[in-house]
Design an enzyme around this catalytic site. Structure first.
Site, PDB file in Angstrom:
ATOM      1  CG  ASP A 171       9.797   0.930   1.365  1.00 36.46           C
ATOM      2  OD1 ASP A 171      10.184   0.879   0.188  1.00 36.46           O
ATOM      3  OD2 ASP A 171       8.594   0.884   1.691  1.00 36.46           O
ATOM      4  CG  ASP A 198       5.243  -1.006  -4.260  1.00 37.01           C
ATOM      5  OD1 ASP A 198       5.578  -1.999  -3.575  1.00 37.01           O
ATOM      6  OD2 ASP A 198       5.530   0.166  -3.958  1.00 37.01           O
TER       7      ASP A 198
HETATM    8  C1  GLA Z   1       6.175   1.166  -1.223  1.00 31.33           C
HETATM    9  C2  GLA Z   1       7.463   1.295  -1.996  1.00 31.33           C
HETATM   10  C3  GLA Z   1       7.917   2.737  -1.980  1.00 31.33           C
HETATM   11  C4  GLA Z   1       6.839   3.597  -2.569  1.00 31.33           C
HETATM   12  C5  GLA Z   1       5.538   3.400  -1.824  1.00 31.33           C
HETATM   13  C6  GLA Z   1       4.413   4.138  -2.508  1.00 31.33           C
HETATM   14  O1  GLA Z   1       6.373   1.403   0.130  1.00 31.33           O
HETATM   15  O2  GLA Z   1       8.436   0.448  -1.481  1.00 31.33           O
HETATM   16  O3  GLA Z   1       9.126   2.882  -2.691  1.00 31.33           O
HETATM   17  O4  GLA Z   1       6.679   3.295  -3.932  1.00 31.33           O
HETATM   18  O5  GLA Z   1       5.202   2.033  -1.742  1.00 31.33           O
HETATM   19  O6  GLA Z   1       3.216   3.987  -1.829  1.00 31.33           O
END
Ligand code: GLA
Length: 740
Positions: free
Chosen positions: A554, A484
């Protein structure tokens, strides 16, 4: 006498060979005319050297079989004192000099103050390997030994041309590059009629919005100044010819960059209606010092042309990604069905909680279990912990091993979330190494989600990052990393190097990120990686060379996802697109609707399974099983957008997509209705890409939602169409067609 099957396979092979030969790839140099003709599958690209020794674009468009018909380049005369040949000539790679007013590919400052660069042709050479052929054209400044190599590469079986450049400082003094694009693509000047431009924009939780508008005189710029690819725009473009007919017919010029840092693509129409697309490193805040003997290589800029509309343009890119780019190409592995509890539990992960979910997930047919954020350091929420990559003993008192072992016992593989480039100021790492964060000394350090960026451009940070990742993967049986990256850059300083080199951070950071990924993959060949950046903030052909899959957004609301997935698949293959079934965060939608939407990519489940009723469990189990029967067709087949979902320019209450397997033996159609107005019946859907003479039998997900014969020929499905019976709100269905 040869057996029937030998004869028929010989026949099939001959047919295949003819089709292949007609669209083969080659690069031909004609020294007499000083020009090159590149056959890139279904299109031809040509350029030549004119009397001034400049390299001009000669042609980009449908395949021209008799390469000899393409004529030599000729220098253009001055149109007016205000429009000099340097501006009106469609240069392949225009350096800023000699009166250039269009977008330059190269802009440089010499140590003595000169800022004029004019490139002329020197020579060429070609190389090839088992699946590609590469042309290297050498250009040089008219006065000083600044040498630019322009590369052109075609791949066997692909209709894509890859272009990039390398700039070498062979002078005895420093040279600073203020602009270094990968390439410029010139389009044919079609009688003062405008091309229709398409590009992708977005924001966090709202990526992949397909924008479409006529390209007028002036420039349409898409870019990222953020240090990474960005959720706000994606380095992809398509230009439909003025006479384009529909999704499956008409000329489309398209391209995308392979770079995960700041980038820019300029689509420009000059006052003379010449259209050029220039792309590469973003020149904003750019400055790359080349000491004598040093060079800079630009990112690849891939381009293509088709007469088959936006639909075929997308399929060419999908095939190219599956065949050349993605790890495992030309035979990338199918994506496993994954479970991840992020949306269900957020940071609240624990050994018992994750194990309880794993026991449920496996009953649904899940093949990979992933622990997301929250497992490390002092991570209770997003205020602390990033940088401290040791297991949190309160949440996992026995380490990760018991969870990993149980997940394996259940027959799933195991993955884990990491965010290696980030640090919370509240972390041991930051307390020890505040100088590792990207910053301008003495200036504020702007936080985003309470975190700062580690400066990967620094060799010590790169080495440290590689080491802990290698340890994590070596010491635990981990098959998958969700990598990420949850913010963009601010105050992009790098004070460990001389001022003259500090702006190199834009290039060095990304190259070091690639180096870490490459090293990790080489050491752990079974490891798979997902690129995530708070959603779709790092999706491009640079990262996709190193990651099997990407997280598009997201936003997991199924209706929004229809638009997101529609935009996404204009540029990237459905097979790399992760799609989770979650607990319908923004609006209530039926489980089946959510599943079918997520099945159009790499299916995963992110819902809280503890809240699933026995009926939900059984529905989910059946739908996962159905997905597995169509997974190769969806992930690696040919995609046809039959009814577009809502787009910024065109709202829609329906959507339908078809996927056809590469061998044509199977197709699957997904159809949706999100709100039925005036009780309108669902329209007939005409399919694409079937063998018109073959017989196809239907295997519907729900026979009650279908009003079509069970069996009919390809031409019936393509010309008469398929009749679904969808009603009310958030109705959805799917049907498989099997060639008999
Ligand atoms: C980002 C990712 C999510 C999740 C969060 C965790 O927003 O896109 O899928 O993994 O981080 O903090």
């Amino acid at each position: 006498m040869p057996s029937r099957s030998v004869v028929s396979s010989a026949f099939a092979l001959a047919a295949l060979f003819t089709a292949y030969a007609a669209s083969a790839q080659s690069i031909e140099y004609r020294p007499d005319a000083k020009l090159w003709v590149i056959q890139a599958g279904n299109f031809t690209y040509a350029m030549g050297v004119d009397e001034r020794n400049w390299l001009q674009s000669l042609y980009w468009g449908p395949r021209i079989d008799r390469a000899g018909d393409i004529r030599a380049a000729h220098s253009l005369p001055e149109r007016a004192a205000f429009d000099l040949p340097s501006t009106t000539t469609p240069q392949e790679y225009a350096a800023w000099g000699a009166g250039l007013y269009t977008e330059p590919d190269l802009k440089a400052i010499f140590a003595g103050g000169n800022r004029d660069v004019v490139l002329e042709y020197v020579d060429q050479h070609q190389t090839h390997d088992s699946n590609s052929q590469t042309l290297d054209i050498t250009m040089r400044d008219i006065k000083q030994p600044v040498v630019v190599h322009l590369f052109y590469r075609v791949y066997t079986g692909q209709s894509v041309l890859e272009r990039w450049s390398t700039i070498e400082n062979q002078t005895k003094e420093d040279l600073v590059l203020e602009d270094a694009a990968s390439a410029t693509w010139s389009l044919p000047n079609l009688e003062n009629r405008n091309y229709r431009a398409h590009w992708l924009t977005g924001r966090w939780a709202g990526e992949w919005q397909l924008q479409s508008a006529s390209l007028e005189v002036g420039s349409q710029v898409i870019e990222s100044r953020r240090g990474s690819t960005g959720n706000q725009a994606n380095p992809w473009f398509a230009l439909e010819g003025p006479d384009a007919a529909d999704e499956e017919h008409g000329p489309v010029y398209f391209g995308e960059l392979g770079w995960s840092g700041s980038w820019r693509i300029t689509m420009e129409q000059s006052s003379f209606h010449q259209v050029r697309i220039t792309g590469g490193y973003n020149p904003f805040d750019f400055g790359y010092r080349l000491a004598p003997g040093e060079s800079l290589t630009t990112p690849p800029f891939y381009g293509g042309f088709t007469d088959g509309g936006m639909g075929e343009a997308s399929r060419i890119l999908h095939r190219f990604q599956q065949g050349v780019i993605i790890p495992g190409a030309p035979h990338p592995k199918l994506r496993p069905v994954l479970y991840n509890s992020w949306e269900a539990t957020e940071f609240n992960v624990s050994e018992s909680g994750q194990l309880a979910l794993a026991e449920k997930a496996v009953q649904l047919g899940v093949e990979r279990f992933v622990i997301d954020d929250g497992w490390f350091g002092q991570r209770k929420d997003d205020h602390a912990g990033l940088g401290d990559w040791y297991v949190n003993k309160e949440k996992f008192p026995n380490g990760l091993k018991p969870v990993i072992d149980r997940v394996h016992q259940l027959g799933m593989d195991f993955g884990i979330w990491v965010e290696p480039e980030m640090v919370n100021p509240d972390s041991d790492l930051y307390r020890k190494h505040p100088e590792w964060a990207i910053n301008f000394p003495g200036r504020p350090r702007t936080e985003g989600r309470n975190q700062l960026l580690l400066n990967l451009a620094r060799p010590d940070v790169m080495e440290y990052t590689y080491r802990w990742l290698d340890d994590l993967v070596s010491n635990n049986d981990i098959n998958f990393l969700k990598w990420d990256y949850n913010r963009n850059w601010a105050e992009p300083g790098w004070d460990a190097v001389p001022v003259a080199d500090q702006k190199k951070i834009y290039v060095a950071y990304v190259n070091n990120l690639y180096a870490i990924l490459d090293r990790l993959r080489a050491k752990h060949p079974k490891l798979e990686i997902e690129s995530c950046s708070g959603g779709g903030g790092r999706v491009d052909l640079g990262i996709l060379r190193r990651t099997e899959e990407v997280w598009p957004s997201d936003n997991t609301d199924a209706l929004d996802r229809l638009s997101i997935q529609d935009g996404f698949t204009h540029a990237y293959a459905p097979g790399v697109m992760m799609a989770w079934v979650t607990d319908a965060p923004h609006r209530k939608t039926p489980l089946k609707f959510r599943f079918l939407v997520a099945m159009e990519g790499s299916l995963a489940i992110g819902a809280n399974l503890n809240n699933f009723t026995p009926e939900d469990m059984s529905t989910a189990k059946d739908l996962v099983a159905f997905y597995k029967t169509v997974r190769p067709t969806v992930q690696q087949g040919l995609q046809y957008r039959l009814i577009a979902p809502s787009r910024p320019a065109a709202p829609s209450e329906r959507a339908a997509t078809e996927y056809v397997s590469a061998d044509g033996a199977r197709a699957v159609v997904f159809a949706y209705l999100h709100s039925q107005n005036f009780g309108d019946p669902y329209p007939l859907i005409r399919l694409e890409g079937l063998d018109p003479k073959a017989l196809y039998r239907l295997r519907p997900l729900d026979p009650n939602q279908l009003r079509s014969p069970q069996e009919a020929g390809g031409s019936y499905w393509m010309h008469h169409g398929l009749q679904f019976d969808l009603r009310g709100d958030y109705d959805s269905t799917a049907v498989v067609l099997e060639r008999q």
